[in-house]
Design a protein around this motif. Structure first.
Motif, PDB file in Angstrom:
ATOM      1  N   SER A 442      32.389 -65.534 -31.882  1.00  0.00           N
ATOM      2  CA  SER A 442      32.297 -66.808 -31.166  1.00  0.00           C
ATOM      3  C   SER A 442      31.026 -67.529 -31.608  1.00  0.00           C
ATOM      4  CB  SER A 442      32.275 -66.564 -29.652  1.00  0.00           C
ATOM      5  OG  SER A 442      31.120 -65.849 -29.264  1.00  0.00           O
ATOM      6  N   SER A 443      31.002 -68.862 -31.448  1.00  0.00           N
ATOM      7  CA  SER A 443      29.931 -69.668 -32.040  1.00  0.00           C
ATOM      8  C   SER A 443      28.627 -69.616 -31.265  1.00  0.00           C
ATOM      9  CB  SER A 443      30.396 -71.123 -32.180  1.00  0.00           C
ATOM     10  OG  SER A 443      30.761 -71.637 -30.905  1.00  0.00           O
ATOM     11  N   PHE A 444      28.635 -69.088 -30.041  1.00  0.00           N
ATOM     12  CA  PHE A 444      27.390 -69.034 -29.276  1.00  0.00           C
ATOM     13  C   PHE A 444      27.510 -67.915 -28.251  1.00  0.00           C
ATOM     14  CE2 PHE A 444      30.270 -71.793 -27.024  1.00  0.00           C
ATOM     15  CZ  PHE A 444      30.090 -71.466 -25.694  1.00  0.00           C
ATOM     16  N   GLY A 445      26.411 -67.650 -27.543  1.00  0.00           N
ATOM     17  CA  GLY A 445      26.443 -66.672 -26.459  1.00  0.00           C
ATOM     18  C   GLY A 445      25.815 -65.346 -26.844  1.00  0.00           C
ATOM     19  N   ILE A 446      25.811 -64.420 -25.865  1.00  0.00           N
ATOM     20  CA  ILE A 446      25.140 -63.130 -26.002  1.00  0.00           C
ATOM     21  C   ILE A 446      25.906 -62.229 -26.970  1.00  0.00           C
ATOM     22  CG2 ILE A 446      24.400 -61.068 -24.740  1.00  0.00           C
ATOM     23  CD1 ILE A 446      24.423 -62.882 -22.207  1.00  0.00           C
ATOM     24  N   LYS A 447      25.151 -61.591 -27.892  1.00  0.00           N
ATOM     25  CA  LYS A 447      25.765 -60.651 -28.830  1.00  0.00           C
ATOM     26  C   LYS A 447      24.777 -59.527 -29.126  1.00  0.00           C
ATOM     27  CE  LYS A 447      28.685 -64.147 -30.886  1.00  0.00           C
ATOM     28  NZ  LYS A 447      28.278 -65.160 -29.903  1.00  0.00           N
ATOM     29  N   TYR A 448      25.281 -58.296 -29.086  1.00  0.00           N
ATOM     30  CA  TYR A 448      24.488 -57.130 -29.460  1.00  0.00           C
ATOM     31  C   TYR A 448      25.198 -56.409 -30.595  1.00  0.00           C
ATOM     32  CZ  TYR A 448      21.676 -57.965 -25.298  1.00  0.00           C
ATOM     33  OH  TYR A 448      20.849 -58.523 -24.369  1.00  0.00           O
ATOM     34  N   ILE A 449      24.458 -55.559 -31.303  1.00  0.00           N
ATOM     35  CA  ILE A 449      24.999 -54.980 -32.535  1.00  0.00           C
ATOM     36  C   ILE A 449      24.559 -53.527 -32.673  1.00  0.00           C
ATOM     37  CG2 ILE A 449      23.030 -55.773 -33.931  1.00  0.00           C
ATOM     38  CD1 ILE A 449      25.107 -56.318 -36.199  1.00  0.00           C
TER      39      ILE A 449
END
Length: 563
Positions: A442-449
């Motif tokens: 998705s183009s924005f928002g919370i992301k962890y890896i």
């Protein structure tokens, strides 16, 4: 070189008496381990400082050569102590030093060792050596492939270069043609105006001469005939003004150019272990099963921290099995031990709040600073910006098994998200699109890896309510959006971690639980019995215990979920 070889150095003159060097001595002392001629035996036996055992050499060639005892120099070791795993002599045993230990005839140990040697020899000759020969024989063809691929690469690259040169030439020609057309029109307009003004100037000049002539004349008739043209002359043609055409070069976006020009498909050199079976498959031992999950995961540590509702706990990263880095809403990152003691605090350089934290392969704290567009490493309490991402803002970060950093970045306009692999400050691979050129994330928002043990790259995408997994080359593997049937609410994935069995764990903060899925995206179970209050950040210790940043309570929880 002399025609007569010195017999002392003849290649065929192997055995000599160790005392007088006479060739081919017939005798040998087993204790002293020297060759003797008949003439020297008496002299050798006269040395009463040690025991001797002289025999014919040809009869003892196949006899056992016993080791000398390291403690009783004049004794041979004919026994072997099983408990101490060392050769022993009769005097060692009688001294009581090995009292109660089992003594075995050393020749039996020799037989066992030789059986092992024979097995090793067979394996070396029949399997390992031929395999090595097979591998090395294949290397020239692999080298040839490398050379051929290099030529193809260069040819393709040069062809693309020519295409780009041609495109640039076309762009320049079109711009030049457009400029020439504008210039021609403007020149024609100026020429027309020049002709018109020149004609008016001629007529104004004639009027001036006429008026001056009348002023000097006393001819009333001529003066009365004069018709003024000033009103006509006042209506001058408009002055032409031009906004001259100007070339406005665009700022070169190197990253965008790289994407448009093309990229290297991620190459890999796989070191495949060669396996061969020297055991009958019917009696081969199967490999141990994977670690089983326990029926009821349990909290084995529940650690209070300085975080609370106003400064929620968001991220955790294990420094080791005893110490955990944390981050919350402020600009301070805190290191706690599992007893709840605050060991160290680090403030961000920019005074901004960090977005995510990780621990590098060197044990150094790494954090992302989206506002500053930097990825930073803390070395001995000193913060150093190692990566600056122009036009993008770094979000989630993790350290990989190879020592690289994987960074989730979001574009400044919040319209694009991608994963970038960095070695030091150098970008190696960029992962953004599905095979069908559709965005992976998705183009924005919370992301962890997190990187899985099988080298897959796992991203939790809160906005998309999904965990997206690609392989190490960026090829899409699967998208997990929660179990097919559930009584829980919508999937709200945040923190993500992987374990030694390649299982993927992600925090579902809105449903106060953890999802466990396998490496192929199959749902296995929830962890929902540990009194979570908006679980957020996750990490794993070396024993496969899950460390959870519980946002609502501000606690760090250590969870056991394997038996």
């Amino acid at each position: 070189m002399s025609d007569h070889m010195d017999p002392h150095f003849s290649a065929q003159d192997v055995l000599r008496c160790n005392l007088c060097e006479i060739a081919v001595p017939p005798l040998y002392c087993d204790f002293c381990q020297i060759h003797l001629c008949k003439a020297c035996v008496g002299e050798h036996l006269s040395d009463e400082s040690t025991e001797h055992n002289v025999s014919l050499y040809r009869t003892r060639v196949s006899a056992t050569k016993y080791p000398k005892c390291s403690k009783h120099l004049h004794k041979q070791c004919e026994l072997h102590c099983e408990q101490c795993d060392i050769p022993t002599c009769v005097q060692c045993v009688s001294s009581g030093e090995h009292l109660g230990h089992k003594q075995v005839n050393i020749e039996k140990i020799l037989e066992t060792k030789k059986e092992t040697l024979q097995i090793d020899l067979q394996e070396l000759e029949n399997f390992i050596y031929p395999k090595c020969q097979e591998i090395v024989s294949d290397i020239p063809s692999q080298k040839a492939l490398l050379v051929e691929n290099s030529k193809d690469f260069t040819t393709t690259l040069n062809k693309q270069k020519e295409i780009w040169y041609n495109e640039i030439d076309i762009i320049i020609k079109n711009l030049k043609s457009e400029f020439d057309e504008i210039e021609s029109k403007d020149t024609m307009a100026l020429n027309s105006q020049e002709d018109q003004i020149t004609r008016i100037i001629d007529e104004v000049t004639q009027s001036i001469a006429c008026v001056k002539k009348l002023l000097a004349s006393n001819d009333i008739s001529l003066v009365f005939e004069y018709k003024s043209r000033n009103a006509e002359f006042r209506k001058l043609p408009p002055k032409l003004t031009y906004s001259l055409p100007k070339f406005m070069p665009q700022r070169i976006n190197s990253e965008r150019i790289n994407e448009l020009f093309g990229h290297l498909e991620a190459a890999s050199t796989n070191s495949e272990e060669e396996h061969y079976n020297t055991i009958d498959p019917s009696v081969a031992i199967s490999s141990p099963p994977n670690k089983p999950l326990i029926n009821e995961p349990r909290v084995i540590k529940d650690i209070d921290t300085d975080y609370g509702e106003s400064d929620g706990l968001y991220s955790v990263s294990c420094l080791n099995d005893d110490d955990v880095w944390t981050r919350g809403q402020d600009n301070i990152m805190r290191l706690y031990n599992l007893q709840g003691d605050l060991i160290k605090s680090i403030q961000t350089n920019s005074k901004n709040r960090p977005q995510d934290i990780a621990v590098s392969s060197d044990g150094e704290l790494v954090y992302t600073d989206p506002k500053d567009r930097t990825v930073n490493i803390v070395k001995n309490t000193k913060v150093q910006a190692v990566i600056t991402v122009e036009g993008w803002r770094p979000l989630g970060v993790c350290s990989t098994s190879s020592g690289d950093l994987l960074i989730v970045v979001n574009s400044d306009d919040r319209k694009q998200t991608k994963v970038v692999r960095y070695f030091g400050s150098t970008s190696k691979v960029s992962i953004q699109y599905h095979a069908k050129n559709q965005p992976l994330y998705s183009s924005f928002g919370i992301k962890y890896i997190s990187e899985n043990r099988n080298l897959d790259i796992c991203v939790s995408d809160y906005t998309a309510s999904a965990v997206i997994v690609v392989n190490q080359d960026g090829l899409f593997r699967f998208k997990y959006t929660g179990p097919s049937s559930t009584t829980k609410g919508s999937f709200d994935p945040v923190g993500i971690a992987t374990d030694s069995q390649s299982l993927i764990l992600t925090a579902d903060c809105g449903n106060h639980c953890i999802h466990i899925i396998d490496q192929d995206g199959q749902f296995l179970r929830y962890i929902d019995n540990c009194d979570f209050n908006y679980p957020y950040g996750l990490c794993m210790d070396t024993e496969d215990n899950l460390i959870v940043a519980d946002n609502g309570s501000g606690k760090v929880k250590k969870i056991q979920y394997y038996k």
